[in-house]
Design an enzyme around this catalytic site. Sequence first.
Site, short mmCIF file in Angstrom:
data_model
loop_
_atom_site.label_atom_id
_atom_site.label_comp_id
_atom_site.label_asym_id
_atom_site.label_seq_id
_atom_site.Cartn_x
_atom_site.Cartn_y
_atom_site.Cartn_z
N GLY A 12 0.85 -1.20 0.00
CA GLY A 12 0.00 0.00 0.00
C GLY A 12 0.88 1.24 0.00
N TRP A 14 2.34 2.86 2.61
CA TRP A 14 3.55 2.70 3.43
C TRP A 14 4.40 1.55 2.89
CZ3 TRP A 14 7.28 4.64 5.64
CH2 TRP A 14 7.88 4.24 6.82
N PHE A 41 -1.36 -7.30 -3.43
CA PHE A 41 -2.76 -7.73 -3.57
C PHE A 41 -3.20 -7.29 -4.97
CE2 PHE A 41 -7.31 -6.59 -3.05
CZ PHE A 41 -7.80 -7.85 -2.72
N PHE A 97 -6.04 -7.75 7.43
CA PHE A 97 -5.72 -8.84 6.48
C PHE A 97 -4.62 -9.77 6.98
CE2 PHE A 97 -6.83 -5.09 3.65
CZ PHE A 97 -8.15 -5.48 3.50
N ALA A 153 3.76 8.14 5.03
CA ALA A 153 4.43 7.45 3.92
C ALA A 153 4.86 8.39 2.79
CB ALA A 153 3.52 6.37 3.37
N LYS A 204 -2.25 5.64 18.97
CA LYS A 204 -2.19 7.05 18.52
C LYS A 204 -3.25 7.33 17.45
CE LYS A 204 -0.14 6.13 14.46
NZ LYS A 204 -0.02 6.69 13.15
N ASN A 270 -6.46 9.49 9.56
CA ASN A 270 -7.49 9.35 10.60
C ASN A 270 -8.03 10.71 11.02
OD1 ASN A 270 -7.57 6.34 11.47
ND2 ASN A 270 -5.41 6.82 11.23
N LYS A 296 -6.85 2.17 4.00
CA LYS A 296 -7.71 1.78 5.12
C LYS A 296 -7.49 2.70 6.32
CE LYS A 296 -9.30 -1.76 2.90
NZ LYS A 296 -10.56 -1.51 2.23
N GLN A 298 -7.46 3.20 10.42
CA GLN A 298 -7.17 2.34 11.56
C GLN A 298 -7.85 2.80 12.86
OE1 GLN A 298 -4.60 2.15 9.14
NE2 GLN A 298 -5.08 -0.01 9.08
N1 NAD Z 1 0.46 5.17 5.07
C1 NAD Z 1 1.20 5.64 6.04
O1 NAD Z 1 1.55 6.81 6.06
C2 NAD Z 1 1.63 4.71 7.14
C3 NAD Z 1 2.73 5.07 7.90
C4 NAD Z 1 3.15 4.24 8.92
C5 NAD Z 1 2.47 3.05 9.14
N2 NAD Z 1 1.40 2.71 8.38
C6 NAD Z 1 0.75 1.42 8.66
O2 NAD Z 1 1.17 0.48 7.68
C7 NAD Z 1 0.15 -0.48 7.46
C8 NAD Z 1 -0.11 -0.60 5.98
O3 NAD Z 1 -0.57 0.65 5.52
P1 NAD Z 1 -0.41 1.13 4.02
O4 NAD Z 1 -0.48 2.63 4.10
O5 NAD Z 1 0.76 0.52 3.37
O6 NAD Z 1 -1.72 0.51 3.35
P2 NAD Z 1 -2.89 1.29 2.57
O7 NAD Z 1 -3.99 1.58 3.51
O8 NAD Z 1 -2.30 2.36 1.75
O9 NAD Z 1 -3.31 0.25 1.45
C9 NAD Z 1 -4.19 -0.75 1.48
C10 NAD Z 1 -3.43 -2.02 1.11
O10 NAD Z 1 -4.30 -3.11 1.39
C11 NAD Z 1 -4.29 -3.98 0.29
N3 NAD Z 1 -5.56 -4.68 0.25
C12 NAD Z 1 -6.77 -4.19 -0.11
N4 NAD Z 1 -7.70 -5.17 -0.02
C13 NAD Z 1 -7.05 -6.27 0.43
C14 NAD Z 1 -7.45 -7.60 0.75
N5 NAD Z 1 -8.72 -7.99 0.64
N6 NAD Z 1 -6.51 -8.46 1.20
C15 NAD Z 1 -5.23 -8.08 1.35
N7 NAD Z 1 -4.77 -6.84 1.06
C16 NAD Z 1 -5.69 -5.96 0.60
C17 NAD Z 1 -4.06 -3.10 -0.90
O11 NAD Z 1 -3.54 -3.81 -1.96
C18 NAD Z 1 -3.04 -2.12 -0.36
O12 NAD Z 1 -1.76 -2.65 -0.49
C19 NAD Z 1 -1.06 -0.03 8.29
O13 NAD Z 1 -1.07 -0.74 9.49
C20 NAD Z 1 -0.75 1.43 8.57
O14 NAD Z 1 -1.32 1.87 9.79
C21 NAD Z 1 0.99 3.50 7.38
#
Ligand code: NAD
Length: 349
Positions: A12, A14, A41, A97, A153, A204, A270, A296, A298
């Site tokens: 996704g 991050w 995915f 997931f 990210a 947080k 959020n 998504k 959180q």
């Molecule tokens: N985005 C940020 O800035 C950030 C920073 C630090 C930590 N995080 C954390 O990292 C984690 C991942 O976040 P992200 O930003 O990479 O994700 P995201 O919310 O950007 O993306 C959603 C991801 O979920 C996948 N997805 C969608 N439907 C699915 C399914 N049915 N089965 C499996 N995968 C599916 C998508 O392919 C995509 O890779 C989260 O826990 C988030 O809190 C995010």
Amino acid sequence: MPPTRVCIIGSGNWGSAIAKIIGKNVQRSNRFDPIVKMWVFEEIINGKKLTEIINKDHENVKYLPGHKLPHNVVAVPDTVEAATGADILVFVLPHQFISRICDQIAAHMKPGAFGISLIKGVDEGPEGLKLISDIIREKLKIEVSVLMGANIASEVADEKFCETTIGCKNEKHGQIFKELMQTPNFRITVVDDCDTVEICGALKNIVAVGAGFCDGLNFGDNTKAAVIRLGLMEMVAFAKLFCRGSVSIATFLESCGVADLITTCYGGRNRKVAEAFVRTGKSIEELEKEMLNGQKLQGPQTSAEVYKVLKQKNMVDKFPLFASVYQTCYEGRVVQEFISCLQNHPEHM
Ligand SMILES: NC(=O)c1ccc[n+]([C@@H]2O[C@H](COP(=O)([O-])OP(=O)(O)OC[C@H]3O[C@@H](n4cnc5c(N)ncnc54)[C@H](O)[C@@H]3O)[C@@H](O)[C@H]2O)c1
């Protein structure tokens, strides 16, 4: 020694940003195999498979548009193919997931493999809350560390300076993770207080929803600062209640604590969706679909998981901010009442 193979589970916003760093770092060090498999995915974007777009154009056009991924990061649509043979697994996908993905790859772990979770959130367990790293440990039978911090990210992908915290009990693994992910603009501190690091990353997001309510209600910066401080106090109290071993207050001063809390309460998704919740009157689910293009949320979900535990332990009154976020998101509590959880906080009694 054969080179250490790294696999990233998730792609996704991050996931793609960290893939950019990992892809470059493995090429600089002779410890690692230069090919990094990244489980994606599969989705169809304008008639094309996302994996094919990533492998041809080296860009995750849906989740991190405008950034090129290193050519040695290879998108793989099959979880088992991605994880087979990996020595290090980097988990970075929305927490809802993780169980299913672990079940798919459990039979294919290489002996001696270990992991790190970048996932912010918690799950429900039979006795209340369950850490995401515990789900991974139990299902895959591997050692798991965590990485959490003030790391929006898109800013990390832009190579803007930030810090992060790794919670890791194994010194050797901590060093390897640093080599894998540290850059001049992404500075890593390793601590051994893993549960606290991870619980900070989850909690947080609840506070950020409260900060978003404040913005939607046009409260000022003073009020938001109060939300951040009271939220931090609830984070500390909850960590003391929940974490195994002693909880070090110093961990809250690392990037995973106060820094992540501040950035999330000003910049994260959020906060943004919570502000829109107040201004539009739409539900959280509707806004997540409308505003986040597949990403998504959180915070609301974590508030529901935390609320269940607080209820079970008869401790809702001690965590009015967490409780109020849950009740506003899911139980129809009027958002204008949000201020009362600050006015009547146990900290002021
Ligand atoms: N985005 C940020 O800035 C950030 C920073 C630090 C930590 N995080 C954390 O990292 C984690 C991942 O976040 P992200 O930003 O990479 O994700 P995201 O919310 O950007 O993306 C959603 C991801 O979920 C996948 N997805 C969608 N439907 C699915 C399914 N049915 N089965 C499996 N995968 C599916 C998508 O392919 C995509 O890779 C989260 O826990 C988030 O809190 C995010």
